[in-house]
Scaffold this motif. Structure first.
Motif, PDB file in Angstrom:
ATOM      1  N   ARG A 111       0.875  -1.694  -0.339  1.00 23.60           N
ATOM      2  CA  ARG A 111      -0.145  -0.209  -0.248  1.00 23.60           C
ATOM      3  C   ARG A 111       0.806   1.262   0.131  1.00 23.60           C
ATOM      4  NH1 ARG A 111      -4.872   1.465   0.483  1.00 23.60           N
ATOM      5  NH2 ARG A 111      -5.882   3.202   1.131  1.00 23.60           N
ATOM      6  N   ALA A 112       1.791   1.055   0.778  1.00 24.39           N
ATOM      7  CA  ALA A 112       2.865   2.815   1.271  1.00 24.39           C
ATOM      8  C   ALA A 112       3.295   2.809  -0.052  1.00 24.39           C
ATOM      9  CB  ALA A 112       4.153   2.511   2.018  1.00 24.39           C
ATOM     10  N   GLN A 113       4.148   1.466  -1.020  1.00 25.81           N
ATOM     11  CA  GLN A 113       4.640   2.021  -3.011  1.00 25.81           C
ATOM     12  C   GLN A 113       3.177   1.894  -3.835  1.00 25.81           C
ATOM     13  OE1 GLN A 113       7.964   1.681  -3.628  1.00 25.81           O
ATOM     14  NE2 GLN A 113       6.886   2.980  -4.969  1.00 25.81           N
ATOM     15  N   THR A 114       2.071   2.035  -3.534  1.00 29.50           N
ATOM     16  CA  THR A 114       1.598   1.977  -4.093  1.00 29.50           C
ATOM     17  C   THR A 114       1.084   4.222  -4.368  1.00 29.50           C
ATOM     18  OG1 THR A 114      -0.036   0.465  -3.928  1.00 29.50           O
ATOM     19  CG2 THR A 114      -0.995   1.989  -5.197  1.00 29.50           C
ATOM     20  N   VAL A 115       1.110   4.170  -2.698  1.00 27.96           N
ATOM     21  CA  VAL A 115       0.750   5.610  -2.461  1.00 27.96           C
ATOM     22  C   VAL A 115       2.168   6.219  -2.739  1.00 27.96           C
ATOM     23  CG1 VAL A 115       0.690   7.444  -0.540  1.00 27.96           C
ATOM     24  CG2 VAL A 115      -0.500   5.264  -0.488  1.00 27.96           C
ATOM     25  N   ALA A 116       2.775   5.754  -2.762  1.00 23.59           N
ATOM     26  CA  ALA A 116       4.416   6.943  -2.812  1.00 23.59           C
ATOM     27  C   ALA A 116       4.051   6.859  -4.176  1.00 23.59           C
ATOM     28  CB  ALA A 116       5.620   5.798  -2.969  1.00 23.59           C
ATOM     29  N   ASP A 117       4.121   5.897  -5.543  1.00 15.96           N
ATOM     30  CA  ASP A 117       3.954   5.614  -6.764  1.00 15.96           C
ATOM     31  C   ASP A 117       2.674   6.984  -7.229  1.00 15.96           C
ATOM     32  OD1 ASP A 117       5.734   4.130  -6.964  1.00 15.96           O
ATOM     33  OD2 ASP A 117       4.687   2.637  -7.601  1.00 15.96           O
ATOM     34  N   ILE A 118       1.608   7.210  -6.133  1.00 12.56           N
ATOM     35  CA  ILE A 118       0.526   8.704  -6.614  1.00 12.56           C
ATOM     36  C   ILE A 118       1.587   9.322  -6.211  1.00 12.56           C
ATOM     37  CG2 ILE A 118      -1.845   8.829  -6.287  1.00 12.56           C
ATOM     38  CD1 ILE A 118      -2.843   5.956  -5.295  1.00 12.56           C
ATOM     39  N   LEU A 147      -0.587   5.606 -14.264  1.00  7.42           N
ATOM     40  CA  LEU A 147      -0.579   4.014 -13.224  1.00  7.42           C
ATOM     41  C   LEU A 147      -0.389   2.993 -13.348  1.00  7.42           C
ATOM     42  CD1 LEU A 147       0.878   3.873  -9.906  1.00  7.42           C
ATOM     43  CD2 LEU A 147      -1.813   3.648  -9.281  1.00  7.42           C
ATOM     44  N   GLY A 148      -1.693   2.693 -14.796  1.00  2.59           N
ATOM     45  CA  GLY A 148      -1.720   2.236 -15.113  1.00  2.59           C
ATOM     46  C   GLY A 148      -2.647   0.418 -14.407  1.00  2.59           C
ATOM     47  N   VAL A 149      -3.864   1.956 -13.658  1.00  3.57           N
ATOM     48  CA  VAL A 149      -4.993   0.982 -13.706  1.00  3.57           C
ATOM     49  C   VAL A 149      -6.528   1.741 -13.767  1.00  3.57           C
ATOM     50  CG1 VAL A 149      -3.725   0.612 -11.475  1.00  3.57           C
ATOM     51  CG2 VAL A 149      -4.315   1.907 -11.173  1.00  3.57           C
ATOM     52  N   VAL A 150      -7.258   0.660 -13.100  1.00 11.13           N
ATOM     53  CA  VAL A 150      -8.535   1.991 -13.459  1.00 11.13           C
ATOM     54  C   VAL A 150      -8.899   3.206 -12.013  1.00 11.13           C
ATOM     55  CG1 VAL A 150      -9.725  -0.106 -14.990  1.00 11.13           C
ATOM     56  CG2 VAL A 150      -9.710  -0.381 -12.032  1.00 11.13           C
ATOM     57  N   SER A 151      -8.878   3.469 -13.320  1.00 14.98           N
ATOM     58  CA  SER A 151     -10.213   5.373 -11.193  1.00 14.98           C
ATOM     59  C   SER A 151     -10.283   4.771 -10.371  1.00 14.98           C
ATOM     60  CB  SER A 151      -9.819   6.175 -11.848  1.00 14.98           C
ATOM     61  OG  SER A 151     -11.726   5.510 -12.580  1.00 14.98           O
ATOM     62  N   SER A 152     -11.022   3.602 -10.652  1.00 11.15           N
ATOM     63  CA  SER A 152     -11.472   3.118  -8.900  1.00 11.15           C
ATOM     64  C   SER A 152     -10.498   2.483  -8.583  1.00 11.15           C
ATOM     65  CB  SER A 152     -12.905   1.966  -9.408  1.00 11.15           C
ATOM     66  OG  SER A 152     -12.334   1.202  -9.865  1.00 11.15           O
ATOM     67  N   ALA A 153      -9.210   2.034  -8.583  1.00 15.97           N
ATOM     68  CA  ALA A 153      -8.309   1.188  -8.262  1.00 15.97           C
ATOM     69  C   ALA A 153      -7.447   2.871  -7.804  1.00 15.97           C
ATOM     70  CB  ALA A 153      -7.157   0.626  -8.918  1.00 15.97           C
ATOM     71  N   VAL A 154      -7.764   3.506  -7.510  1.00 20.59           N
ATOM     72  CA  VAL A 154      -6.506   4.611  -7.230  1.00 20.59           C
ATOM     73  C   VAL A 154      -7.695   4.999  -5.882  1.00 20.59           C
ATOM     74  CG1 VAL A 154      -5.895   6.903  -7.515  1.00 20.59           C
ATOM     75  CG2 VAL A 154      -5.160   5.072  -9.520  1.00 20.59           C
ATOM     76  N   TYR A 155      -8.748   4.915  -6.240  1.00 27.15           N
ATOM     77  CA  TYR A 155      -9.584   5.109  -4.625  1.00 27.15           C
ATOM     78  C   TYR A 155      -9.123   4.532  -3.788  1.00 27.15           C
ATOM     79  CZ  TYR A 155     -11.823   8.773  -9.013  1.00 27.15           C
ATOM     80  OH  TYR A 155     -11.679   9.758  -9.788  1.00 27.15           O
ATOM     81  N   ARG A 156      -9.269   3.923  -4.165  1.00 31.70           N
ATOM     82  CA  ARG A 156      -9.284   3.042  -2.715  1.00 31.70           C
ATOM     83  C   ARG A 156      -7.695   3.231  -1.853  1.00 31.70           C
ATOM     84  NH1 ARG A 156      -9.626  -1.986  -5.846  1.00 31.70           N
ATOM     85  NH2 ARG A 156      -7.186  -2.914  -5.931  1.00 31.70           N
ATOM     86  N   TYR A 157      -7.149   4.010  -2.205  1.00 26.38           N
ATOM     87  CA  TYR A 157      -5.939   4.669  -1.783  1.00 26.38           C
ATOM     88  C   TYR A 157      -5.837   6.207  -1.837  1.00 26.38           C
ATOM     89  CZ  TYR A 157      -3.854   0.378  -3.330  1.00 26.38           C
ATOM     90  OH  TYR A 157      -4.139  -0.960  -3.776  1.00 26.38           O
ATOM     91  N   VAL A 158      -6.349   6.738  -2.433  1.00 31.63           N
ATOM     92  CA  VAL A 158      -6.802   8.465  -2.297  1.00 31.63           C
ATOM     93  C   VAL A 158      -8.248   8.413  -3.162  1.00 31.63           C
ATOM     94  CG1 VAL A 158      -5.578  10.363  -3.727  1.00 31.63           C
ATOM     95  CG2 VAL A 158      -4.595   8.303  -3.132  1.00 31.63           C
ATOM     96  N   ALA A 159      -8.687   9.317  -1.957  1.00 32.94           N
ATOM     97  CA  ALA A 159     -10.313   9.634  -2.033  1.00 32.94           C
ATOM     98  C   ALA A 159     -10.360  10.438  -3.184  1.00 32.94           C
ATOM     99  CB  ALA A 159     -10.910  10.428  -1.110  1.00 32.94           C
TER     100      ALA A 159
END
Length: 244
Positions: free
Chosen positions: A20-27, A52-64
């Motif tokens: 999770r921390a790595q994904t947030v760092a990538d964002i 990031l190569g993901v659908v937007s709904s996936a990003v919303y799990r990390y950043v609202a």
């Protein structure tokens, strides 16, 4: 508030936390790139998700939402600037108050010129529709001024500050504000010196902002390094440091 807006610099312990921390760092990394390319007002989580190569709904799990992304970028930038200032100041002896002040000033300018988009996010025009949450941005956002006041107060306690000019009369209404600042920061600076320190603080960031935002004009000053050093020396004198 989601987990992303908590202290992203705390060390994750489990594999899931590390992922999770790595994904947030990538964002945050992609957010910085978009900030530099498109500006703060045009930041888009959908665009970040695409890169990031993901659908937007996936990003919303990390950043609202966009505002939370802006908050992450603010905290990231404030801490990066604070780290640069702390590193520069720590290279000078604790008793070299003037040297530590000048190191702080140069570190602010160097970071700002290296990161103009992030400096603009911190000290430029407000982003329309966004209000930074004080609970998350206050501590990182005050690191530089706290470092400056610490140097100033240390010089005062060591008897290394020239006294304020007798003509610098502090209005009683301002004295109440200065007393609140003195109490909050735990410093011993008298009103006249504390007010003078506020002028030094705003003048330092003013001269940096003029350069970063191109407010001098393209052809007014070619010797920008020399101009800044001249300003910094004058500010050290204004602050009352006895040596440079």
């Amino acid at each position: 508030m989601t987990d992303a807006t908590k202290d992203t610099r705390a060390a994750p312990r489990t594999p899931r936390e590390r992922a999770r921390a790595q994904t947030v760092a990538d964002i945050i990394r992609l957010g910085r790139e978009h900030l530099a390319t498109h500006g703060a007002a045009a930041l888009s989580l959908r665009a970040v998700a695409r890169d990031l190569g993901v659908v937007s709904s996936a990003v919303y799990r990390y950043v609202a939402n966009r505002d939370e992304l802006l908050t992450l970028l603010l905290v990231d930038a404030y801490n990066d600037l604070g780290d640069a200032v702390d590193a520069a100041v720590s290279e000078r002896p604790a008793a070299d108050h003037a040297g530590r002040f000048c190191a702080l000033g140069r570190a602010v300018r160097d970071w700002a010129l290296r990161e103009p988009a992030r400096y603009g996010l911190l000290f430029g025009s407000p982003v329309p529709g966004y209000q930074a949450p004080a609970g998350q941005t206050m501590a990182p956002g005050t690191r530089v001024i706290f470092a400056l006041i610490a140097i100033y107060d240390s010089a005062y306690r060591a008897g290394e500050l020239a006294p304020a000019q007798p003509s610098a009369v502090v209005h009683p209404g301002l004295s109440a504000d200065l007393e609140a600042v003195r109490s909050e920061l735990g410093v011993g600076l008298p009103d006249a010196l504390l007010a003078r320190g506020a002028l030094v603080w705003t003048s330092l960031f003013g001269t940096v902002s003029f350069e970063v935002f191109g407010q001098y004009g393209a052809d007014t000053f070619s010797a920008r390094d020399e101009l800044f050093e001249h300003h910094l020396a004058l500010l050290a004198q204004l602050a009352g440091f006895r040596s440079g």
